[in-house]
Scaffold this motif. Structure first.
Motif, short mmCIF file in Angstrom:
data_model
loop_
_atom_site.label_atom_id
_atom_site.label_comp_id
_atom_site.label_asym_id
_atom_site.label_seq_id
_atom_site.Cartn_x
_atom_site.Cartn_y
_atom_site.Cartn_z
N TYR A 98 0.99 -1.16 0.17
CA TYR A 98 0.15 0.12 0.15
C TYR A 98 0.87 1.12 0.07
O TYR A 98 2.00 1.25 0.22
CB TYR A 98 -1.01 -0.03 1.47
N GLN A 99 0.23 2.42 -0.28
CA GLN A 99 0.97 3.73 -0.68
C GLN A 99 1.94 3.86 0.33
O GLN A 99 3.01 4.50 0.33
CB GLN A 99 -0.01 4.72 -0.83
N HIS A 100 1.66 3.79 1.76
CA HIS A 100 2.41 4.27 2.92
C HIS A 100 3.51 3.19 3.10
O HIS A 100 4.39 3.57 4.18
CB HIS A 100 1.38 4.37 4.09
N GLN A 101 3.64 2.06 2.45
CA GLN A 101 4.58 0.99 3.01
C GLN A 101 5.73 1.37 1.97
O GLN A 101 5.86 1.63 0.72
CB GLN A 101 3.98 -0.32 2.58
N ASN A 102 7.03 0.55 2.53
CA ASN A 102 8.23 0.77 1.82
C ASN A 102 8.44 -0.48 1.14
O ASN A 102 8.79 -1.65 1.72
CB ASN A 102 9.32 0.99 2.76
N TYR A 125 2.63 -4.92 -6.63
CA TYR A 125 1.40 -4.12 -6.76
C TYR A 125 1.12 -3.29 -5.78
O TYR A 125 1.42 -3.60 -4.67
CB TYR A 125 0.27 -4.97 -7.10
N TYR A 126 0.72 -1.95 -6.25
CA TYR A 126 0.23 -0.98 -5.19
C TYR A 126 -1.03 -0.85 -5.24
O TYR A 126 -1.81 -0.94 -6.31
CB TYR A 126 0.80 0.40 -5.38
N GLY A 127 -1.77 -0.73 -4.17
CA GLY A 127 -3.02 -0.56 -4.32
C GLY A 127 -4.11 -0.49 -3.10
O GLY A 127 -3.65 -1.13 -1.98
#
Length: 169
Positions: A98-102, A125-127
């Protein structure tokens, strides 16, 4: 408030003791135990539907398991390696983060947890999950989600046969 805190503390202590006793009743897993555990994990969490493309069922069926629990994923990988003799080079992985993860940190985390070769991590994948519509808390899946994939139709059918065997209980 003091009584509530005491009750909470006592409930936590009872839960801790109960878990500790239960943990001790599970011995080390034999190969047969691991086989049953791995089959049940796939039965519950694995992708079992036929592959359909262009409205037609395809003849190939990869083994695919998606989960966020490192312990469950490690147990499933142990099943693949020890009970199914899957070579390391056939075990692939994709991440959903997810967007906040590295991404780098999570790749290192999953490589370390799973022992999967770094070159076998394919896509990240991001989302946001479509089912959650962004409603779940952002830290609900701290490690993202990993998908384990083994492209082996014969093994897929063997695992489905194992599941059919377990269903007879």
């Amino acid at each position: 408030i003091k009584r509530n805190k005491l009750q909470t503390h006592r409930a936590q202590q009872r839960a801790y003791i109960t878990k500790k006793k239960a943990r001790k009743t599970i011995p080390s897993l034999s190969r047969d135990d691991l086989l049953i555990a791995g089959v049940c994990i796939y039965w519950a969490e694995g992708y079992k539907r036929p592959v359909v493309r262009g409205g037609r069922e395809r003849t190939y069926h990869p083994i695919s398991l998606t989960n966020s629990d490192p312990a469950l994923v490690k147990t499933f990988l142990r099943f693949l390696r020890e009970c199914c003799a899957v070579p390391e080079e056939k075990i692939k992985a994709d991440l959903r983060i997810y967007q906040h993860q590295n991404e780098r940190e999570l790749l290192k985390f999953w490589q370390s947890e799973t022992g999967i070769l770094p070159k076998n991590f394919r896509k990240t994948y991001y989302g946001i999950s479509k089912s959650s519509n962004g409603v779940r808390p952002y830290n609900r899946l701290p490690f993202g989600v990993i998908q384990i994939v083994v492209a082996d139709t014969k093994l897929f059918h063997r695992i489905i046969g194992y599941i059919d065997g377990v269903k007879k209980f």
